[in-house]
Design a protein around this motif. Structure first.
Motif, PDB file in Angstrom:
ATOM      1  N   SER A  80     -16.312  -5.830   9.249  1.00  0.00           N
ATOM      2  CA  SER A  80     -14.850  -5.901   9.351  1.00  0.00           C
ATOM      3  C   SER A  80     -14.127  -4.838   8.529  1.00  0.00           C
ATOM      4  O   SER A  80     -12.919  -4.703   8.616  1.00  0.00           O
ATOM      5  CB  SER A  80     -14.366  -7.275   8.906  1.00  0.00           C
ATOM      6  N   GLY A  81     -14.868  -4.110   7.706  1.00  0.00           N
ATOM      7  CA  GLY A  81     -14.250  -3.107   6.852  1.00  0.00           C
ATOM      8  C   GLY A  81     -15.280  -2.519   5.909  1.00  0.00           C
ATOM      9  O   GLY A  81     -16.485  -2.783   6.049  1.00  0.00           O
ATOM     10  N   PRO A  82     -14.830  -1.741   4.939  1.00  0.00           N
ATOM     11  CA  PRO A  82     -15.773  -1.148   3.985  1.00  0.00           C
ATOM     12  C   PRO A  82     -16.612  -2.215   3.280  1.00  0.00           C
ATOM     13  O   PRO A  82     -16.085  -3.242   2.841  1.00  0.00           O
ATOM     14  CB  PRO A  82     -14.849  -0.435   2.987  1.00  0.00           C
ATOM     15  N   LYS A  83     -17.899  -1.973   3.205  1.00  0.00           N
ATOM     16  CA  LYS A  83     -18.810  -2.941   2.603  1.00  0.00           C
ATOM     17  C   LYS A  83     -18.411  -3.219   1.157  1.00  0.00           C
ATOM     18  O   LYS A  83     -18.130  -2.295   0.388  1.00  0.00           O
ATOM     19  CB  LYS A  83     -20.250  -2.423   2.656  1.00  0.00           C
ATOM     20  N   GLY A  84     -18.331  -4.483   0.814  1.00  0.00           N
ATOM     21  CA  GLY A  84     -17.954  -4.894  -0.528  1.00  0.00           C
ATOM     22  C   GLY A  84     -16.484  -4.681  -0.835  1.00  0.00           C
ATOM     23  O   GLY A  84     -16.031  -4.985  -1.929  1.00  0.00           O
ATOM     24  N   GLY A  85     -15.730  -4.110   0.114  1.00  0.00           N
ATOM     25  CA  GLY A  85     -14.314  -3.845  -0.102  1.00  0.00           C
ATOM     26  C   GLY A  85     -14.051  -2.704  -1.067  1.00  0.00           C
ATOM     27  O   GLY A  85     -12.944  -2.552  -1.566  1.00  0.00           O
ATOM     28  N   VAL A  86     -15.090  -1.866  -1.330  1.00  0.00           N
ATOM     29  CA  VAL A  86     -14.925  -0.763  -2.281  1.00  0.00           C
ATOM     30  C   VAL A  86     -14.917   0.584  -1.560  1.00  0.00           C
ATOM     31  O   VAL A  86     -15.697   0.813  -0.636  1.00  0.00           O
ATOM     32  CB  VAL A  86     -16.001  -0.783  -3.399  1.00  0.00           C
ATOM     33  N   LYS A 122      -5.775   5.825   4.065  1.00  0.00           N
ATOM     34  CA  LYS A 122      -5.993   7.194   4.546  1.00  0.00           C
ATOM     35  C   LYS A 122      -4.672   7.823   5.002  1.00  0.00           C
ATOM     36  O   LYS A 122      -4.407   8.992   4.724  1.00  0.00           O
ATOM     37  CB  LYS A 122      -7.001   7.209   5.698  1.00  0.00           C
ATOM     38  N   LYS A 123      -3.846   7.047   5.661  1.00  0.00           N
ATOM     39  CA  LYS A 123      -2.560   7.536   6.153  1.00  0.00           C
ATOM     40  C   LYS A 123      -1.635   7.932   4.994  1.00  0.00           C
ATOM     41  O   LYS A 123      -0.965   8.959   5.055  1.00  0.00           O
ATOM     42  CB  LYS A 123      -1.892   6.448   6.994  1.00  0.00           C
ATOM     43  N   TYR A 124      -1.606   7.108   3.960  1.00  0.00           N
ATOM     44  CA  TYR A 124      -0.663   7.308   2.857  1.00  0.00           C
ATOM     45  C   TYR A 124      -1.216   8.152   1.703  1.00  0.00           C
ATOM     46  O   TYR A 124      -0.505   8.393   0.729  1.00  0.00           O
ATOM     47  CB  TYR A 124      -0.185   5.969   2.318  1.00  0.00           C
ATOM     48  N   LEU A 125      -2.465   8.600   1.806  1.00  0.00           N
ATOM     49  CA  LEU A 125      -3.060   9.429   0.753  1.00  0.00           C
ATOM     50  C   LEU A 125      -3.505  10.790   1.312  1.00  0.00           C
ATOM     51  O   LEU A 125      -4.691  11.140   1.256  1.00  0.00           O
ATOM     52  CB  LEU A 125      -4.249   8.708   0.107  1.00  0.00           C
ATOM     53  N   LEU A 149      -8.113   0.270   5.135  1.00  0.00           N
ATOM     54  CA  LEU A 149      -8.620   1.641   4.974  1.00  0.00           C
ATOM     55  C   LEU A 149      -7.749   2.648   5.720  1.00  0.00           C
ATOM     56  O   LEU A 149      -7.426   3.718   5.197  1.00  0.00           O
ATOM     57  CB  LEU A 149     -10.076   1.722   5.446  1.00  0.00           C
ATOM     58  N   ILE A 150      -7.351   2.315   6.941  1.00  0.00           N
ATOM     59  CA  ILE A 150      -6.488   3.201   7.737  1.00  0.00           C
ATOM     60  C   ILE A 150      -5.162   3.444   7.026  1.00  0.00           C
ATOM     61  O   ILE A 150      -4.663   4.568   6.980  1.00  0.00           O
ATOM     62  CB  ILE A 150      -6.280   2.616   9.154  1.00  0.00           C
ATOM     63  N   LEU A 151      -4.589   2.377   6.449  1.00  0.00           N
ATOM     64  CA  LEU A 151      -3.330   2.530   5.713  1.00  0.00           C
ATOM     65  C   LEU A 151      -3.495   3.485   4.537  1.00  0.00           C
ATOM     66  O   LEU A 151      -2.671   4.380   4.320  1.00  0.00           O
ATOM     67  CB  LEU A 151      -2.836   1.176   5.195  1.00  0.00           C
ATOM     68  N   TYR A 154       0.824  -1.204   0.000  1.00  0.00           N
ATOM     69  CA  TYR A 154       0.000   0.000   0.000  1.00  0.00           C
ATOM     70  C   TYR A 154       0.861   1.258   0.000  1.00  0.00           C
ATOM     71  O   TYR A 154       0.523   2.251  -0.635  1.00  0.00           O
ATOM     72  CB  TYR A 154      -0.941   0.002   1.207  1.00  0.00           C
ATOM     73  N   LYS A 155       1.966   1.227   0.718  1.00  0.00           N
ATOM     74  CA  LYS A 155       2.852   2.387   0.752  1.00  0.00           C
ATOM     75  C   LYS A 155       3.405   2.663  -0.647  1.00  0.00           C
ATOM     76  O   LYS A 155       3.415   3.817  -1.095  1.00  0.00           O
ATOM     77  CB  LYS A 155       3.992   2.154   1.751  1.00  0.00           C
ATOM     78  N   LYS A 156       3.842   1.644  -1.360  1.00  0.00           N
ATOM     79  CA  LYS A 156       4.386   1.815  -2.710  1.00  0.00           C
ATOM     80  C   LYS A 156       3.298   2.278  -3.681  1.00  0.00           C
ATOM     81  O   LYS A 156       3.516   3.186  -4.492  1.00  0.00           O
ATOM     82  CB  LYS A 156       5.022   0.506  -3.200  1.00  0.00           C
ATOM     83  N   ILE A 157       2.127   1.670  -3.605  1.00  0.00           N
ATOM     84  CA  ILE A 157       1.004   2.053  -4.478  1.00  0.00           C
ATOM     85  C   ILE A 157       0.670   3.529  -4.281  1.00  0.00           C
ATOM     86  O   ILE A 157       0.511   4.285  -5.242  1.00  0.00           O
ATOM     87  CB  ILE A 157      -0.239   1.180  -4.192  1.00  0.00           C
ATOM     88  N   THR A 158       0.592   3.957  -3.031  1.00  0.00           N
ATOM     89  CA  THR A 158       0.202   5.341  -2.755  1.00  0.00           C
ATOM     90  C   THR A 158       1.301   6.340  -3.113  1.00  0.00           C
ATOM     91  O   THR A 158       0.999   7.479  -3.461  1.00  0.00           O
ATOM     92  CB  THR A 158      -0.242   5.516  -1.289  1.00  0.00           C
TER      93      THR A 158
END
Length: 175
Positions: free
Chosen positions: A76-82, A60-63, A56-58, A30-34
């Motif tokens: 457990s996280g954003p619905k549908g993973g989107v 938000k932190k890196y963007l 999601l936290i990662l 995620y760090k490299k992608i962002t």
């Protein structure tokens, strides 16, 4: 003759491969992608497989250049993973779960649990709607009636078209 200028918006859609069971070194990835995204000029980011709140936290932190974030809360996280990130303010955040998710016989428990569907939001003070989705994965990759995944993908594409048409009615633009 003056030509009215049309504002341009750039959009990136990206599957982060963030499914928890298959996500080695998620923080580093995620760090490299962002880093790559932050160096670009995108206005809107549509991510798929942001499966947990940790993911999601990662993001938000890196963007930090994308202060606006749309998603629907789920267990457990954003619905549908989107998720949709934006440099522009967002409003009217909605989520429509797919009616056609298959059965436990032909798709994984995890796919059933995520409740795939369509995340939508509107750019504030515009008639521009952004839609983000993740269809069921077709593990057979064959377009035949004998492939249960293909039939589900087809039904889900029809559902995306229906949601898109709902927003497109009334002079709205849908991306």
């Amino acid at each position: 003759m003056n030509k009215k200028s049309t504002p341009r918006i750039s959009l990136l859609s990206f599957n982060t491969l963030g499914t928890p069971f298959f996500a080695p070194q998620i923080t580093n990835r995620y760090k490299k992608i962002t880093e790559i995204i932050n160096a670009g000029t995108f206005d809107i980011l549509c991510f798929q497989e942001v499966s947990t709140y940790y993911h999601l936290i990662l993001l938000k932190k890196y963007l930090p250049n994308y202060p606006f974030c749309a998603y629907k809360k789920f267990i457990s996280g954003p619905k549908g993973g989107v998720v949709i990130f934006s440099k522009l303010p967002l409003e009217e955040i909605n989520y429509t779960s797919y009616a056609n998710l298959g059965s436990f016989r032909n798709i994984s428990f995890y796919t059933q649990f995520l409740r795939n569907g369509v995340l939508s939001c509107k750019i504030n003070n515009t008639s521009l709607y952004i839609l983000n989705t993740h269809l069921i994965t077709d593990f057979e990759f064959k377009r035949t009636d004998h492939n249960p995944f293909y039939n589900l993908v087809k039904l889900q594409v029809d559902e995306v078209a229906a949601v898109t048409n709902l927003y497109a009615n009334g002079n709205n633009t849908v991306l």
